[in-house]
Design an enzyme around this catalytic site. Structure first.
Site, mmCIF file in Angstrom:
data_model
loop_
_atom_site.group_PDB
_atom_site.id
_atom_site.type_symbol
_atom_site.label_atom_id
_atom_site.label_comp_id
_atom_site.label_asym_id
_atom_site.label_seq_id
_atom_site.Cartn_x
_atom_site.Cartn_y
_atom_site.Cartn_z
ATOM 1 C CE1 TYR A 1 -1.265 11.028 1.002
ATOM 2 C CE2 TYR A 1 1.008 10.332 0.739
ATOM 3 C CZ TYR A 1 -0.129 10.425 1.505
ATOM 4 O OH TYR A 1 -0.133 9.912 2.784
ATOM 5 C CE LYS B 1 -8.549 -4.092 0.818
ATOM 6 N NZ LYS B 1 -8.348 -5.191 1.771
ATOM 7 C CG ASP C 1 5.068 5.923 8.570
ATOM 8 O OD1 ASP C 1 6.186 6.118 8.060
ATOM 9 O OD2 ASP C 1 4.220 6.819 8.710
#
Length: 321
Positions: free
Chosen positions: A115, A160, A219
């Site tokens: 983002y 990751k 989420d």
């Protein structure tokens, strides 16, 4: 006098934020609430979704209570919340989940990652730059490590690094900061973490990760609390703070009275705690639990209570306590 900038935004933000303000006003009737209109509806009407004047009002307030924004998937409409996070340097997004046997917080880096806002389109592709800086990583790792230490808990680093060079930097710096603060810590690959946190939520306390991973993971953890309608969040910087429900603007139910205001109300409780009213924040959380135990629930929780009725019920509990 405490001044709160109130940005309802779009969709159900216009329903759940007034609910939160009503409840917070029961606790602190002398606070000044300053409305700030931002969002897609304003952009459609005026061509401007957010102005420098709006940002100035938010910066001058003691905190911002924010609703939800509709962001169309196509076109040149800029993300309002991303602009606010960058302008106020709200680099830490805290997303707690509390339920039976569950008490964890996702600490999401909030200003860079995927983002970053560095994007462009070419003839045959669209590109987004994933930015993980040393400065950004150190400060989010510091915020997460301090939180873990305050909770007498432990830190999990979601990453990751087996695939992404940027995550190797993130993992290395987060590990170093956790060791500086003498915080017990472990690293987990983010995809495995998303599954394991659902299977064994009691094993987690504070989780720190990058921007997009944190968005997704928080989420996912919403399942543990009963859905996104239950999840509050805080966007914190060194000078400013914004509090918002995790859910979106939900245009499909906007105006129907079916919106669950709990996430917005709990965001208000997080704001109270941040501003130095921890006991009052606890009262709001207890009042919500009392109302839920009485069987007063919105449709997403299996009930038939509308937004205003639920809000009035919480206010009654607070007034009688």
């Amino acid at each position: 006098m405490t001044t709160i900038a109130v940005a309802e935004g779009d969709g159900i933000g216009r329903e759940v934020i007034p609910a939160a303000v009503a409840i917070l006003s029961t606790i602190n009737p002398d606070w000044e609430w300053v409305p700030v209109e931002v969002g897609y509806a304003r952009w459609q009407r005026t061509g401007s979704a957010l102005t420098s004047g709006d940002l100035a009002m938010m910066k001058e307030a003691d905190a911002v209570l924010f609703g939800a924004i509709t962001t169309p998937p196509e076109g040149e409409y800029p993300s309002v919340i991303l602009q606010i996070r960058k302008a106020l340097d709200l680099y830490a997004n805290l997303r707690p989940v509390r339920a039976s046997g569950v008490d964890l917080v996702t600490v999401r880096e909030n200003t860079e990652g995927l983002y970053s806002g560095i994007e462009w389109e070419e003839e045959d592709r669209a590109c987004t730059v994933r930015v993980v800086s040393k400065k950004g990583t150190r400060r989010i790792a510091t915020r997460a490590s301090i939180l873990a230490r305050e909770r007498n808990g432990h830190l999990t680093i979601g990453h990751k690094a087996n695939v992404l060079r940027s995550d190797r930097l993130f993992l290395s710096l987060c590990t170093a900061v956790a060791e500086e603060y003498n915080v017990p810590h472990a690293a987990r690959l983010i995809d495995a973490l998303c599954l394991d946190v659902l299977l064994h939520p009691e094993a987690y306390d504070v989780i720190v990760t990058t921007n997009l991973f944190g968005d997704i993971l928080s989420d996912v953890t919403g399942y543990l609390a009963g859905g996104l309608g239950m999840l509050p969040s805080a966007n914190l910087g060194d000078r400013h703070a914004l509090f918002e429900p995790v859910h979106g603007s939900a245009p499909d139910i906007a105006g129907t009275g079916r919106a669950n205001p709990i996430a917005a109300i709990l965001s208000g409780a997080m704001m109270l705690d941040h501003l130095g009213y921890p006991e009052e924040a606890d009262l709001i959380e207890a009042a919500i639990q009392s109302v839920l135990l009485a069987g007063i629930r919105t449709p997403d929780l299996g009930g038939d209570t509308d937004t205003e009725t639920f809000t009035r019920a919480v206010c009654r509990v607070l007034q009688s306590s």
